[in-house]
Design an enzyme around this catalytic site. Structure first.
Site, PDB file in Angstrom:
ATOM      1  N   ASP A  54       0.811  -1.219   0.000  1.00 37.87           N
ATOM      2  CA  ASP A  54       0.000   0.000   0.000  1.00 37.87           C
ATOM      3  C   ASP A  54       0.843   1.268   0.000  1.00 37.87           C
ATOM      4  O   ASP A  54       2.067   1.226   0.173  1.00 37.87           O
ATOM      5  CB  ASP A  54      -0.969  -0.017   1.193  1.00 37.87           C
ATOM      6  CG  ASP A  54      -0.314  -0.473   2.501  1.00 37.87           C
ATOM      7  OD1 ASP A  54       0.933  -0.425   2.598  1.00 37.87           O
ATOM      8  OD2 ASP A  54      -1.030  -0.879   3.418  1.00 37.87           O
ATOM      9  N   ASP A  88      -7.476  -2.981  14.305  1.00 37.53           N
ATOM     10  CA  ASP A  88      -8.841  -3.331  13.905  1.00 37.53           C
ATOM     11  C   ASP A  88      -8.881  -4.552  12.977  1.00 37.53           C
ATOM     12  O   ASP A  88      -9.906  -4.859  12.382  1.00 37.53           O
ATOM     13  CB  ASP A  88      -9.518  -2.130  13.214  1.00 37.53           C
ATOM     14  CG  ASP A  88      -8.746  -1.651  11.980  1.00 37.53           C
ATOM     15  OD1 ASP A  88      -7.738  -2.299  11.596  1.00 37.53           O
ATOM     16  OD2 ASP A  88      -9.156  -0.633  11.394  1.00 37.53           O
ATOM     17  N   HIS A 118      -7.104  -4.949  10.190  1.00 35.93           N
ATOM     18  CA  HIS A 118      -6.838  -4.728   8.764  1.00 35.93           C
ATOM     19  C   HIS A 118      -5.541  -5.394   8.316  1.00 35.93           C
ATOM     20  O   HIS A 118      -4.600  -5.554   9.104  1.00 35.93           O
ATOM     21  CB  HIS A 118      -6.870  -3.227   8.389  1.00 35.93           C
ATOM     22  CG  HIS A 118      -5.742  -2.401   8.876  1.00 35.93           C
ATOM     23  ND1 HIS A 118      -5.899  -1.114   9.356  1.00 35.93           N
ATOM     24  CD2 HIS A 118      -4.406  -2.652   8.947  1.00 35.93           C
ATOM     25  CE1 HIS A 118      -4.733  -0.625   9.689  1.00 35.93           C
ATOM     26  NE2 HIS A 118      -3.808  -1.536   9.456  1.00 35.93           N
ATOM     27  N   GLU A 155      -9.555  -2.103   5.482  1.00 29.10           N
ATOM     28  CA  GLU A 155     -10.189  -1.854   6.771  1.00 29.10           C
ATOM     29  C   GLU A 155     -11.420  -2.756   6.933  1.00 29.10           C
ATOM     30  O   GLU A 155     -11.925  -3.296   5.940  1.00 29.10           O
ATOM     31  CB  GLU A 155     -10.605  -0.379   6.849  1.00 29.10           C
ATOM     32  CG  GLU A 155      -9.438   0.611   6.724  1.00 29.10           C
ATOM     33  CD  GLU A 155      -8.603   0.736   7.997  1.00 29.10           C
ATOM     34  OE1 GLU A 155      -8.577  -0.218   8.807  1.00 29.10           O
ATOM     35  OE2 GLU A 155      -7.960   1.782   8.173  1.00 29.10           O
TER      36      GLU A 155
END
Ligand code: PGA
Length: 256
Positions: free
Chosen positions: A63, A132, A134, A139
């Protein structure tokens, strides 16, 4: 999933580094998927120290932030060159990192997917995990079949990453990330997680249901995923003793 719990982040990283070193020795033109963030820093340090031959290796990063120039100190381009690439003999043309400044994001993303396919697919993908759940910047609620695309970061991720930018306001809102479907096509996934802040996300990913609410949980469907943890990140795993037992009793030919 193979859950490897080690006493420290250093020991867990050593296992991961040995696995990558073996791959590069067996397949000098391997295609690696790479990650950024705090988690793989130790891994990159160890890989540099191993003085492996990177001449024929191709890499694809997961990313990049949208709107950050490659030269921006917090861009993942800067991160990768600073922490790994400039220390090894990789060919610049073999390095692929999403372009956060591209004028046409959908076109860029489709090309990135094509480049991965043209390189023969990813042999081993290194992954961190967000608090979380990810992976990459996929996400919670990301499609489990998603491909490389633009995503909006959650408030939590922007908070988590504010430490790199000096303030939360300076963290970009968007990113380009490989999709979960893209990650699932890697021949092997290697997820690393260290520290107590990751314990909840790891427990949900490894022992919870497969759900887009914890994107890493999809790795339960991947045939070759290794999860390297320190004790703190493994603290909420109900079957930790069993995972330790399995690792300690691997047949010699299966050992890392
Ligand atoms: P970290 O980030 O390695 O900086 O904790 C992991 C991630 O967000 O995927």
């Amino acid at each position: 999933m193979e859950i490897i719990i080690q006493p420290t982040a250093e020991a867990a990283t050593s296992v991961a580094a040995r696995l990558i070193a073996r791959l590069l020795r067996e397949k000098p033109n391997a295609v690696l998927g790479l990650a950024t963030g705090s988690t793989p820093l130790l891994l990159y340090r160890e890989l540099i120290a191993l003085k492996l031959d990177w001449r024929k290796v191709t890499t694809f990063n997961l990313d990049e932030y949208v709107g950050l120039d490659a030269k921006h100190p917090q861009s993942y381009h800067s991160f990768m060159w600073e922490n790994l690439f400039r220390h090894v003999n990789i060919a610049k043309k073999n390095v692929h990192i999403p372009d956060g400044m591209t004028k046409d994001i959908p076109k860029f993303c489709a090309t990135y997917e094509k480049q991965i396919r043209a390189a023969g697919g990813i042999d081993l993908q290194v992954l961190g995990i967000g608090t979380d759940g990810h992976i990459g910047f996929n996400e919670p609620s990301s499609s489990l079949a998603s491909r490389t695309r633009i995503k909006t970061l959650t408030q939590q991720t922007r908070k988590d990453n504010a430490r790199f930018f000096g303030s939360e306001a300076a963290v970009p809102h968007h990113c380009i990330t490989m999709g979960i479907g893209t990650i699932m096509e890697a021949r092997q996934n290697l997820l690393l997680a260290f520290g107590p802040k990751k314990a909840r996300a790891i427990a949900a990913a490894v022992e919870g249901p497969i759900t887009a609410m914890n994107p890493a949980s999809v790795l339960q469907l991947h045939p070759v995923t290794k999860v390297c943890l320190d004790t703190a990140a493994a603290a909420r795993l109900k079957r930790a003793d069993y995972y330790r037992w399995v690792y300690e009793n691997k047949p010699e030919w299966q050992q890392i």
